[in-house]
Design a protein around this motif. Structure first.
Motif, short mmCIF file in Angstrom:
data_model
loop_
_atom_site.label_atom_id
_atom_site.label_comp_id
_atom_site.label_asym_id
_atom_site.label_seq_id
_atom_site.Cartn_x
_atom_site.Cartn_y
_atom_site.Cartn_z
N PRO A 61 0.84 -1.21 0.00
CA PRO A 61 0.00 0.00 0.00
C PRO A 61 0.87 1.26 0.00
N TYR A 76 0.58 4.10 1.40
CA TYR A 76 0.75 4.85 2.66
C TYR A 76 1.98 4.39 3.44
N LEU A 99 4.85 6.30 2.01
CA LEU A 99 4.69 7.72 2.33
C LEU A 99 5.09 8.01 3.77
N VAL A 100 4.62 7.19 4.69
CA VAL A 100 4.97 7.39 6.10
C VAL A 100 6.47 7.19 6.30
N TRP A 109 3.33 -2.62 9.56
CA TRP A 109 2.60 -2.68 8.30
C TRP A 109 3.31 -3.58 7.28
#
Length: 227
Positions: free
Chosen positions: A5, A7, A10-11, A111
């Motif tokens: 994913p 995100y 990005l994080v 994650w």
């Protein structure tokens, strides 16, 4: 490795930028430090994107090229006169606050595990307790710097403990890689850290964290006026 994913990347990217900013502030906004960090990130990003680190079971393991250059630089700084002067001139307050980045790093690792990128042992649900360092960083900062009585013993103890925590997960991560030296996580090895952008965790973030602890310890032991 399966597509992750967006995100997560990005994080991780935001966390990387935050770590650069915090270390840049600790180095009193040194343009030389900033240039070295950005150059190293660019080099490792280009090499990672080519898939160089994704090749398994090579001798020596290609993963070593992520870790060894920054570790050798840290060693050089601690044994050279100019390096020691640089270390002793770093801002201890910023070096302490820097460890807040370990909170989002631990979320990223969780994650990645949920997406089968790394083994569970590399998360705080496994053998990784490094999130304690991130959570405790602002607390230690408050009691060490914002109270009237500066607490050098607290800072020393905290730096030693948190250094042990990051070394613990680093060893587990290396021994979970799909190499000839793999010892753990054969069912779900550490794959994500062999791919961009997560190669920047062992090549940039971990060295910054380790160096920040070592530099803090040196200041606290060698310079009683460090804080």
């Amino acid at each position: 490795m399966n597509t992750l994913p967006l995100y997560i990347s990005l994080v991780f990217g935001i966390t990387l930028l935050a770590s650069i900013f915090l270390f840049y502030k600790a180095a009193h906004s040194s343009k030389i430090v900033l240039t070295i960090l950005i150059s190293w990130i660019i080099i490792q990003s280009i090499v990672s994107i080519t898939g160089f680190y994704a090749s398994e079971n090579t001798l020596p393991p290609r993963f070593a090229f992520l870790l060894m250059p920054p570790l050798l630089l840290i060693l050089l700084l601690f044994i050279s006169k100019k390096g020691k002067l640089f270390i002793d001139g770093l801002d201890l307050k910023w070096l302490t606050l820097l460890h807040i980045i370990r909170i989002p790093v631990e979320l990223v690792l969780l994650w990645l595990f949920m997406n089968k990128g790394i083994p569970e042992l590399m998360t705080f649900e496994g053998r990784n307790f490094d999130i304690i360092s991130g959570i405790s960083a602002p607390i230690v900062y408050y009691f060490a710097f914002l109270k009237e009585q500066k607490n050098i013993r607290l800072l020393l103890a905290w730096n030693f403990i948190c250094l042990a925590l990051v070394i613990n997960i680093a060893i587990n991560a290396v021994l979970s890689l799909p190499t000839k030296f793999q010892q753990f996580a054969f069912d779900q090895p550490n794959l994500a850290l062999l791919h961009f952008p997560f190669t920047l965790l062992p090549s940039v973030l971990v060295p910054i964290v380790v160096f920040s602890h070592l530099a803090s310890v040196r200041q606290l032991l060698c310079n009683k006026k460090a804080i």
